[in-house]
Motif scaffolding. Sequence first.
Motif, PDB file in Angstrom:
ATOM      1  N   UNK A 150       0.814  -1.214   0.000  1.00 34.83           N
ATOM      2  CA  UNK A 150       0.000   0.000   0.000  1.00 34.83           C
ATOM      3  C   UNK A 150       0.853   1.273   0.000  1.00 34.83           C
ATOM      4  N   UNK A 151       2.174   1.135   0.123  1.00 32.72           N
ATOM      5  CA  UNK A 151       3.059   2.303   0.070  1.00 32.72           C
ATOM      6  C   UNK A 151       3.573   2.557  -1.346  1.00 32.72           C
ATOM      7  N   UNK A 152       2.965   1.929  -2.323  1.00 32.26           N
ATOM      8  CA  UNK A 152       3.382   2.046  -3.724  1.00 32.26           C
ATOM      9  C   UNK A 152       3.574   3.497  -4.150  1.00 32.26           C
ATOM     10  N   UNK A 153       2.564   4.346  -3.925  1.00 34.96           N
ATOM     11  CA  UNK A 153       2.634   5.732  -4.384  1.00 34.96           C
ATOM     12  C   UNK A 153       3.763   6.490  -3.690  1.00 34.96           C
ATOM     13  N   UNK A 154       3.976   6.222  -2.399  1.00 41.84           N
ATOM     14  CA  UNK A 154       5.037   6.912  -1.673  1.00 41.84           C
ATOM     15  C   UNK A 154       6.412   6.484  -2.190  1.00 41.84           C
ATOM     16  N   UNK A 155       6.545   5.222  -2.562  1.00 40.15           N
ATOM     17  CA  UNK A 155       7.818   4.752  -3.119  1.00 40.15           C
ATOM     18  C   UNK A 155       8.104   5.447  -4.444  1.00 40.15           C
ATOM     19  N   UNK A 156       7.115   5.495  -5.326  1.00 35.65           N
ATOM     20  CA  UNK A 156       7.296   6.167  -6.616  1.00 35.65           C
ATOM     21  C   UNK A 156       7.676   7.633  -6.418  1.00 35.65           C
ATOM     22  N   UNK A 157       7.001   8.279  -5.496  1.00 36.63           N
ATOM     23  CA  UNK A 157       7.281   9.684  -5.220  1.00 36.63           C
ATOM     24  C   UNK A 157       8.707   9.863  -4.703  1.00 36.63           C
ATOM     25  N   UNK A 158       9.120   8.982  -3.804  1.00 37.17           N
ATOM     26  CA  UNK A 158      10.471   9.061  -3.243  1.00 37.17           C
ATOM     27  C   UNK A 158      11.529   8.856  -4.323  1.00 37.17           C
ATOM     28  N   UNK A 159      11.345   7.843  -5.163  1.00 33.83           N
ATOM     29  CA  UNK A 159      12.327   7.563  -6.210  1.00 33.83           C
ATOM     30  C   UNK A 159      12.442   8.740  -7.171  1.00 33.83           C
ATOM     31  N   UNK A 160      11.306   9.346  -7.524  1.00 29.56           N
ATOM     32  CA  UNK A 160      11.334  10.512  -8.409  1.00 29.56           C
ATOM     33  C   UNK A 160      12.011  11.694  -7.734  1.00 29.56           C
ATOM     34  N   UNK A 161      11.707  11.878  -6.457  1.00 25.86           N
ATOM     35  CA  UNK A 161      12.259  13.008  -5.713  1.00 25.86           C
ATOM     36  C   UNK A 161      13.783  12.936  -5.630  1.00 25.86           C
ATOM     37  N   UNK A 162      14.309  11.735  -5.444  1.00 26.26           N
ATOM     38  CA  UNK A 162      15.758  11.565  -5.326  1.00 26.26           C
ATOM     39  C   UNK A 162      16.449  11.412  -6.679  1.00 26.26           C
TER      40      UNK A 162
END
Length: 273
Positions: A150-162
């Motif tokens: 369920x943390x899928x969206x947060x992972x995508x956001x983190x990877x893009x952010x970094x």
Amino acid sequence: MGRGLGVVGDAVLDDVDARPGSTTSLLRTVVGLYLRPLGGTITPAALVGLAEGLGIPAARARTAITRLKKHGLLLNGPGILTLNPAAIPMLERGDRRIFAVRTMRSGDEWMLISATIPESRRDLRHQLRRRLQYLGAGAVSAGLWILPGHLDAEVEELLDELGTRTFATLFRTADPRPAMPLAEAAADWWDMDALRAEHERFLTSVSVLELQHPFAAYTRLLDSWRVIPYTDPGLPAELLPADWPGTRSVETFQRLRAELADAALAHARNAVG
């Protein structure tokens, strides 16, 4: 109380690192909890006054306010402090993580993250590992992490952010199969002793709250709790020890929040005027 970009993002990392109970941590909690419902602005004197309601001397409060401005959470104006608009999405993401506690159930999907970052970007590798830990990820091996699906969206956001999305491949599975029983593997992937210690620290801090003072009690409750939803992945019950304190800490937080939150906000409104 979440992640953001630029200066705000760096500040949030500091916020997660800061141990609950410090002056700066408590003032960040006050800003995150109350400035939005108070209209986004506050005078320095009023913020110092709220800090004094937490037992923080005025001089220490003013030093902490300076740090919050340096980190970009607050903007300085003529006689007024303003919540940085760039911080609002970050605070809203934090609200969802901190207040809407999610626990996995048997059969829920997991996410696996495989990331190979070049040796020349060891700094980026360190940042990714650190930030994934703040999402509650467990380390399966070097370059491979596991966390709730369920943390899928947060992972995508983190990877893009970094800027690490091109180095990562994501997988979803409801049936991870390590060589050992899954509960034993989970005990290797996550530092269960450290997570237990966080829950026990929180429960100890709650036991000394003075509930007859809702503003101070609720602010300290949130300040003590805020780290846990970022580091505890909310594993399903069958992967946890029988005496796991996490269930009790979640129930305690939710009960006290319901009891204290409205009165605490009313106090802040009256104090600020």
